[in-house]
Write a protein that holds these residues in place. Sequence first.
Motif, mmCIF file in Angstrom:
data_model
loop_
_atom_site.group_PDB
_atom_site.id
_atom_site.type_symbol
_atom_site.label_atom_id
_atom_site.label_comp_id
_atom_site.label_asym_id
_atom_site.label_seq_id
_atom_site.Cartn_x
_atom_site.Cartn_y
_atom_site.Cartn_z
ATOM 1 N N SER A 51 0.809 -1.214 0.000
ATOM 2 C CA SER A 51 0.000 0.000 0.000
ATOM 3 C C SER A 51 0.847 1.272 0.000
ATOM 4 C CB SER A 51 -0.938 0.000 1.204
ATOM 5 O OG SER A 51 -0.212 -0.245 2.387
ATOM 6 N N THR A 252 -5.345 -9.979 -5.424
ATOM 7 C CA THR A 252 -4.842 -9.970 -6.797
ATOM 8 C C THR A 252 -5.622 -8.993 -7.667
ATOM 9 O OG1 THR A 252 -6.256 -11.797 -7.533
ATOM 10 C CG2 THR A 252 -4.151 -12.373 -6.559
ATOM 11 N N GLY A 253 -6.945 -8.966 -7.529
ATOM 12 C CA GLY A 253 -7.759 -7.984 -8.247
ATOM 13 C C GLY A 253 -8.030 -8.332 -9.693
ATOM 14 N N GLY A 254 -6.972 -8.496 -10.487
ATOM 15 C CA GLY A 254 -7.172 -8.730 -11.910
ATOM 16 C C GLY A 254 -7.446 -10.176 -12.246
ATOM 17 N N VAL A 289 -11.968 -6.586 -3.262
ATOM 18 C CA VAL A 289 -10.639 -6.483 -3.845
ATOM 19 C C VAL A 289 -9.872 -5.460 -3.013
ATOM 20 C CG1 VAL A 289 -9.365 -5.740 -5.876
ATOM 21 C CG2 VAL A 289 -11.477 -7.061 -6.148
ATOM 22 N N SER A 292 -3.893 -5.203 -5.822
ATOM 23 C CA SER A 292 -3.915 -5.252 -7.279
ATOM 24 C C SER A 292 -2.636 -5.899 -7.788
ATOM 25 C CB SER A 292 -4.088 -3.831 -7.829
ATOM 26 O OG SER A 292 -4.636 -3.871 -9.129
ATOM 27 N N ASP A 294 -2.370 -8.348 -9.604
ATOM 28 C CA ASP A 294 -2.582 -8.547 -11.039
ATOM 29 C C ASP A 294 -3.289 -7.289 -11.557
ATOM 30 O OD1 ASP A 294 -3.591 -9.117 -13.550
ATOM 31 O OD2 ASP A 294 -4.186 -11.162 -13.040
ATOM 32 N N ARG A 295 -2.575 -6.518 -12.396
ATOM 33 C CA ARG A 295 -3.117 -5.225 -12.799
ATOM 34 C C ARG A 295 -4.058 -5.300 -14.007
ATOM 35 N NH1 ARG A 295 -1.058 -0.685 -10.517
ATOM 36 N NH2 ARG A 295 0.420 -1.126 -8.847
ATOM 37 N N THR A 296 -4.254 -6.491 -14.548
ATOM 38 C CA THR A 296 -5.180 -6.620 -15.679
ATOM 39 C C THR A 296 -6.617 -6.445 -15.174
ATOM 40 O OG1 THR A 296 -5.457 -9.015 -15.433
ATOM 41 C CG2 THR A 296 -3.584 -8.256 -16.771
ATOM 42 N N PRO A 297 -7.573 -6.229 -16.092
ATOM 43 C CA PRO A 297 -8.960 -6.043 -15.646
ATOM 44 C C PRO A 297 -9.507 -7.267 -14.896
ATOM 45 C CG PRO A 297 -8.724 -5.359 -17.935
ATOM 46 C CD PRO A 297 -7.427 -6.024 -17.548
ATOM 47 N N THR A 298 -10.379 -6.997 -13.942
ATOM 48 C CA THR A 298 -11.135 -8.049 -13.279
ATOM 49 C C THR A 298 -12.159 -8.580 -14.273
ATOM 50 O OG1 THR A 298 -11.057 -6.596 -11.350
ATOM 51 C CG2 THR A 298 -12.459 -8.552 -11.188
ATOM 52 N N GLY A 311 -16.256 -5.443 -4.931
ATOM 53 C CA GLY A 311 -16.013 -4.038 -4.656
ATOM 54 C C GLY A 311 -14.627 -3.815 -4.100
ATOM 55 N N GLY A 312 -14.261 -2.546 -3.997
ATOM 56 C CA GLY A 312 -12.985 -2.199 -3.402
ATOM 57 C C GLY A 312 -13.084 -2.248 -1.883
ATOM 58 N N TRP A 313 -11.961 -2.514 -1.249
ATOM 59 C CA TRP A 313 -11.894 -2.483 0.219
ATOM 60 C C TRP A 313 -10.584 -1.812 0.587
ATOM 61 C CZ3 TRP A 313 -9.096 -3.713 4.534
ATOM 62 C CH2 TRP A 313 -9.781 -3.808 5.745
ATOM 63 N N LEU A 314 -10.672 -0.813 1.450
ATOM 64 C CA LEU A 314 -9.483 -0.047 1.807
ATOM 65 C C LEU A 314 -9.515 0.217 3.307
ATOM 66 C CD1 LEU A 314 -7.063 1.517 0.435
ATOM 67 C CD2 LEU A 314 -8.509 3.544 0.630
ATOM 68 N N LEU B 300 -13.595 -5.078 -15.452
ATOM 69 C CA LEU B 300 -13.424 -3.924 -14.567
ATOM 70 C C LEU B 300 -11.973 -3.453 -14.584
ATOM 71 C CD1 LEU B 300 -15.469 -5.298 -11.523
ATOM 72 C CD2 LEU B 300 -16.288 -3.910 -13.444
ATOM 73 N N ARG B 302 -10.728 -1.048 -12.709
ATOM 74 C CA ARG B 302 -10.328 -0.700 -11.329
ATOM 75 C C ARG B 302 -9.458 0.555 -11.256
ATOM 76 N NH1 ARG B 302 -8.432 -5.537 -11.820
ATOM 77 N NH2 ARG B 302 -6.421 -5.114 -10.851
ATOM 78 N N ALA B 306 -10.829 3.046 -4.336
ATOM 79 C CA ALA B 306 -11.232 1.859 -3.579
ATOM 80 C C ALA B 306 -12.714 1.887 -3.224
ATOM 81 C CB ALA B 306 -10.417 1.758 -2.297
ATOM 82 N N TRP B 308 -15.711 1.631 -4.517
ATOM 83 C CA TRP B 308 -16.574 1.260 -5.640
ATOM 84 C C TRP B 308 -17.138 -0.132 -5.403
ATOM 85 C CZ3 TRP B 308 -15.389 -3.220 -8.272
ATOM 86 C CH2 TRP B 308 -14.096 -3.727 -8.085
#
Lengths: 382, 382
Positions: A51, A252-254, A289, A292, A294-298, A311-314, B300, B302, B306, B308
């Motif tokens: 982060s 991973t995200g993507g 998520v 990230s 993995d920076r490719t699209p989800t 959704g995002g979580w922060l 997505l 992304r 965060a 979303w």
Amino acid sequence: MPPEIPATGLQLQSTIRSDATLELALAEVPVPEPGEGEVLVRVEAAPINPSDMGLVFGPADMTTARQGGTPERPVVTADVPERLLESVRARLDQALPCGNEGAGVVVKAGSSDAAQALLGKTVAILGGAMYAQYRCLPAFLCLALPEGTLPSEGASCFVNPLTALGMVETMKLEGHEALVHTAAASNLGQMLVKLCNADGVPLVNIVRKAGQVELLRGLGAKHVCNSSEPSFETDLVEALVETGATLAFDATGGGKLASQILTGMEKALSRSATEYARYGSETHKQVYVYGSLDRTPTQLERNYGAAWGVGGWLLPLFLKRIGPAGGQKLRERVAREIKTTFASHYTKEISLAEALELDSIASYGRQATGAKVLINPHKPGR
Amino acid sequence: MPPEIPATGLQLQSTIRSDATLELALAEVPVPEPGEGEVLVRVEAAPINPSDMGLVFGPADMTTARQGGTPERPVVTADVPERLLESVRARLDQALPCGNEGAGVVVKAGSSDAAQALLGKTVAILGGAMYAQYRCLPAFLCLALPEGTLPSEGASCFVNPLTALGMVETMKLEGHEALVHTAAASNLGQMLVKLCNADGVPLVNIVRKAGQVELLRGLGAKHVCNSSEPSFETDLVEALVETGATLAFDATGGGKLASQILTGMEKALSRSATEYARYGSETHKQVYVYGSLDRTPTQLERNYGAAWGVGGWLLPLFLKRIGPAGGQKLRERVAREIKTTFASHYTKEISLAEALELDSIASYGRQATGAKVLINPHKPGR
């Protein structure tokens, strides 16, 4: 006798310039005099967390990084793709100090009781600008560590421990009863295994390598699924049936992993269904998520009915949600269990100058699972 | 004089067999005698909604459809891909009646006051099995339509009107102040334009064709963005800035549209930001996918911080969320405004037999925007 406090100290700064370059450098900044309610901390340990990367590197293309400056005062320059410059418009041409968290010793304190009470104490801080030799901040932002805790032991008191606790708390707040975690062999993942064991929360760990399965089993993990195995999908469904997990945290995200997890949850739920649910299970299935890697699209297949969410979580947004009192309760638990449940392990301790060597950057920039680096701002040059 | 009630009536049934075939046919089923609290409705109009397709066709590959039976009793058979059979395990070898909603006249009533009060009345029903000549059901499931309302006018009282109202109610429940809607020229989309105008809710309409822009402007829509225009992304951001919309309902589901909307929302929010938000805007941005016109995966990017979320939205789950009293309030509003705000338009009225002709299936199966078909189960054969 406390070490003498110099007039200036080093601070790692990140600047993105309007000409589409990133510059990382060590600035010599004045060591401030603490105000009434403030303390001055000699920072001795600050971890490099995933982060932190966003602020340090921004959207720069680090394959273009060049080394400049001197060995003691290295400067790293890299190109920022023009099309991404707009996304960082608000930070252009500002030298931003970096480092979310760390620990050190209070070497000077303001006149308030709260500040004075911390003098000489080892404290952990989540306050930004921690990749610096000294940090002055309000006493109430310091978490006093139990007697006998080293700064290196307390450096990671916030980001990972509060994220692990935040996952379990989110589970409770949103009515789930078990968790799924990806990239589960990470420092955070290992912590989550220990936390879930301690709290009796069923946890499904998803890893990518056989060695990571062993590692987590060694920590007491019951459900570990290896996404590189051909049996991954059925293994996952079995673990989801056994745990009843309907909430996942994905680092991973993507790619397709988030979607695979939702598909697995739906399959697990349909096992217990007694009649055909034309729109799928009505039980809400959620993936947050929070990273990230993995920076490719989800990619979402949407073959899991209608009761699903991604959704995002922060962490800062979660802390806002539970409020200051809720956050304080979690922080106090971290301090109590910093050497057990919330202990972190580092593969390397480096100086501020070493943090700006291209080799180091390539290494910690990779965010390899389990490889965690600690900056000691008072370790000599290189 | 009321028409005579026959002993049997036709009902459209969908069966997926274990041998991986879908069969659609008209069955002759007994017309039931209503119980004490029940009424018997002569169904005169039932729309084919996108939400009916799942039960009618299941996962069958309709490009393999064959016509069988007779002109009066057509039978349609199609192959179901083996790998998708597991997803419908719970409905295998059951002849399922279809048709979510419709309207008709109460021709017989049980002895209860509630049932007797409906005798001779035109009622709208959300009860399933509406692609049938007669439907017997509890009186409390009937929505009595205002005097002078034809069954064809009241046939679509539930799915589209309650979905439109559900979008506005969800917006209020989740703290948003404006809406985005995709495939906005649909029957539902036109209804939403009228509803939002009536209720003063700012609405951003996304369509794919210039003609649809004109259509919606003609209904009083203020913000219409055409995704086929090169200026789409900037048009969208402008509309999002003007409306402040942070909630979208997406009928397409697949591809990049949901992600583009979130990106647009983030850009709109960052316009008003005063300092660099390193993790993006803290305002929650949400897209609910309520349809699947595009069956490819949702992608997505992304690139919107965060805060979303993307998730499924389904009318029955929404109605469960607001409870029976909340649902009743919405239904009563629909009945009052069925000829104005919630009026539906149909391009074709067909018989049950015509609904099982391959040409018809190809036409309504396409779910072309604005092309809506009404089944009149009492229209003679073909």
